[in-house]
Design a protein around this motif. Structure first.
Motif, PDB file in Angstrom:
ATOM      1  N   ILE A 147       0.860  -1.180   0.000  1.00 16.90           N
ATOM      2  CA  ILE A 147       0.000   0.000   0.000  1.00 16.90           C
ATOM      3  C   ILE A 147       0.897   1.230   0.000  1.00 16.90           C
ATOM      4  CG2 ILE A 147      -1.720   1.318   1.266  1.00 16.90           C
ATOM      5  CD1 ILE A 147      -2.674  -1.367   2.444  1.00 16.90           C
ATOM      6  N   ILE A 148       0.740   2.056  -1.027  1.00 14.99           N
ATOM      7  CA  ILE A 148       1.515   3.285  -1.135  1.00 14.99           C
ATOM      8  C   ILE A 148       0.604   4.440  -0.752  1.00 14.99           C
ATOM      9  CG2 ILE A 148       2.777   4.809  -2.691  1.00 14.99           C
ATOM     10  CD1 ILE A 148       3.416   2.308  -4.386  1.00 14.99           C
ATOM     11  N   GLU A 149       0.985   5.139   0.318  1.00 15.60           N
ATOM     12  CA  GLU A 149       0.182   6.265   0.771  1.00 15.60           C
ATOM     13  C   GLU A 149       0.564   7.516   0.000  1.00 15.60           C
ATOM     14  OE1 GLU A 149       0.104   6.847   4.966  1.00 15.60           O
ATOM     15  OE2 GLU A 149      -0.068   4.711   5.382  1.00 15.60           O
ATOM     16  N   GLN A 150      -0.450   8.241  -0.445  1.00 17.28           N
ATOM     17  CA  GLN A 150      -0.228   9.493  -1.147  1.00 17.28           C
ATOM     18  C   GLN A 150      -0.005  10.601  -0.119  1.00 17.28           C
ATOM     19  OE1 GLN A 150       0.007   9.805  -4.465  1.00 17.28           O
ATOM     20  NE2 GLN A 150      -0.261   7.596  -4.599  1.00 17.28           N
ATOM     21  N   PRO A 151       0.849  11.578  -0.443  1.00 19.23           N
ATOM     22  CA  PRO A 151       1.038  12.688   0.499  1.00 19.23           C
ATOM     23  C   PRO A 151      -0.253  13.484   0.656  1.00 19.23           C
ATOM     24  CG  PRO A 151       2.169  13.119  -1.575  1.00 19.23           C
ATOM     25  CD  PRO A 151       1.630  11.726  -1.647  1.00 19.23           C
ATOM     26  N   GLU A 152      -0.441  14.035   1.836  1.00 16.44           N
ATOM     27  CA  GLU A 152      -1.643  14.806   2.122  1.00 16.44           C
ATOM     28  C   GLU A 152      -1.435  16.247   1.687  1.00 16.44           C
ATOM     29  OE1 GLU A 152      -4.332  16.200   5.949  1.00 16.44           O
ATOM     30  OE2 GLU A 152      -2.873  14.605   6.180  1.00 16.44           O
ATOM     31  N   GLU A 153      -2.403  16.797   0.958  1.00 14.40           N
ATOM     32  CA  GLU A 153      -2.345  18.187   0.524  1.00 14.40           C
ATOM     33  C   GLU A 153      -3.000  19.064   1.582  1.00 14.40           C
ATOM     34  OE1 GLU A 153      -4.466  17.903  -3.189  1.00 14.40           O
ATOM     35  OE2 GLU A 153      -2.597  17.699  -4.308  1.00 14.40           O
ATOM     36  N   THR A 154      -2.307  20.126   2.000  1.00 14.36           N
ATOM     37  CA  THR A 154      -2.857  21.030   3.006  1.00 14.36           C
ATOM     38  C   THR A 154      -2.735  22.473   2.541  1.00 14.36           C
ATOM     39  OG1 THR A 154      -0.757  21.138   4.191  1.00 14.36           O
ATOM     40  CG2 THR A 154      -2.314  19.481   4.931  1.00 14.36           C
ATOM     41  N   GLY A 194      -7.611  20.162  -5.959  1.00 15.64           N
ATOM     42  CA  GLY A 194      -6.156  20.203  -5.872  1.00 15.64           C
ATOM     43  C   GLY A 194      -5.561  21.595  -5.813  1.00 15.64           C
ATOM     44  N   VAL A 195      -6.392  22.622  -5.604  1.00 13.59           N
ATOM     45  CA  VAL A 195      -5.923  24.004  -5.528  1.00 13.59           C
ATOM     46  C   VAL A 195      -6.465  24.637  -4.245  1.00 13.59           C
ATOM     47  CG1 VAL A 195      -5.999  26.267  -6.654  1.00 13.59           C
ATOM     48  CG2 VAL A 195      -5.885  24.209  -8.036  1.00 13.59           C
ATOM     49  N   CYS A 196      -5.612  25.381  -3.542  1.00 12.58           N
ATOM     50  CA  CYS A 196      -6.059  26.107  -2.353  1.00 12.58           C
ATOM     51  C   CYS A 196      -6.702  27.422  -2.779  1.00 12.58           C
ATOM     52  CB  CYS A 196      -4.879  26.400  -1.438  1.00 12.58           C
ATOM     53  SG  CYS A 196      -4.126  24.917  -0.737  1.00 12.58           S
ATOM     54  N   ILE A 197      -7.802  27.768  -2.113  1.00 12.97           N
ATOM     55  CA  ILE A 197      -8.526  29.003  -2.423  1.00 12.97           C
ATOM     56  C   ILE A 197      -8.597  29.835  -1.151  1.00 12.97           C
ATOM     57  CG2 ILE A 197     -10.690  30.004  -3.215  1.00 12.97           C
ATOM     58  CD1 ILE A 197     -11.205  27.314  -4.655  1.00 12.97           C
ATOM     59  N   GLY A 198      -8.035  31.020  -1.211  1.00 18.94           N
ATOM     60  CA  GLY A 198      -8.045  31.918  -0.063  1.00 18.94           C
ATOM     61  C   GLY A 198      -8.743  33.217  -0.407  1.00 18.94           C
ATOM     62  N   THR A 199      -9.132  33.937   0.635  1.00 21.78           N
ATOM     63  CA  THR A 199      -9.759  35.245   0.440  1.00 21.78           C
ATOM     64  C   THR A 199      -9.132  36.243   1.404  1.00 21.78           C
ATOM     65  OG1 THR A 199     -11.520  34.695   1.993  1.00 21.78           O
ATOM     66  CG2 THR A 199     -11.981  34.320  -0.327  1.00 21.78           C
ATOM     67  N   THR A 200      -9.134  37.468   0.999  1.00 20.29           N
ATOM     68  CA  THR A 200      -8.675  38.560   1.858  1.00 20.29           C
ATOM     69  C   THR A 200      -9.456  39.803   1.470  1.00 20.29           C
ATOM     70  OG1 THR A 200      -6.718  39.710   2.704  1.00 20.29           O
ATOM     71  CG2 THR A 200      -6.784  39.302   0.336  1.00 20.29           C
ATOM     72  N   VAL A 201      -9.292  40.860   2.227  1.00 17.92           N
ATOM     73  CA  VAL A 201      -9.981  42.117   1.943  1.00 17.92           C
ATOM     74  C   VAL A 201      -8.933  43.219   1.868  1.00 17.92           C
ATOM     75  CG1 VAL A 201     -11.641  43.805   2.813  1.00 17.92           C
ATOM     76  CG2 VAL A 201     -12.083  41.369   3.098  1.00 17.92           C
ATOM     77  N   THR A 202      -9.002  44.017   0.830  1.00 18.32           N
ATOM     78  CA  THR A 202      -8.118  45.175   0.733  1.00 18.32           C
ATOM     79  C   THR A 202      -8.949  46.428   0.970  1.00 18.32           C
ATOM     80  OG1 THR A 202      -8.423  45.404  -1.644  1.00 18.32           O
ATOM     81  CG2 THR A 202      -6.592  44.043  -0.926  1.00 18.32           C
TER      82      THR A 202
END
Length: 65
Positions: free
Chosen positions: A14-21, A31-39
């Motif tokens: 069993i090959i474990e895949q790395p965890e995406e954080t 597979g993409v991180c989505i962030g928000t901020t306010v300017t």
């Protein structure tokens, strides 16, 4: 596969895949991180100024752990 009755079979590997954080509470979607901020931008001069608040969404690659 066992060749005869006294043979042994190997266990499956069993090959474990790395965890995406993502950082903080940013969401991980497809597979993409989505962030928000306010300017906050102030415009105008003298006594006629205005403050404009603009929400910004950005994407970045997740960290593999």
């Amino acid at each position: 596969m066992v060749a005869n009755s006294s043979g042994t079979a190997q266990d499956d590997i069993i090959i474990e895949q790395p965890e995406e954080t993502c950082s903080g509470d940013d969401a991980l979607a497809d597979g993409v991180c989505i962030g928000t901020t306010v300017t906050v931008t102030q415009t105008g001069t003298g006594t006629m100024t205005s403050t404009v608040t603009v929400p910004v969404t950005f994407t970045y690659a997740p960290t593999l752990q």
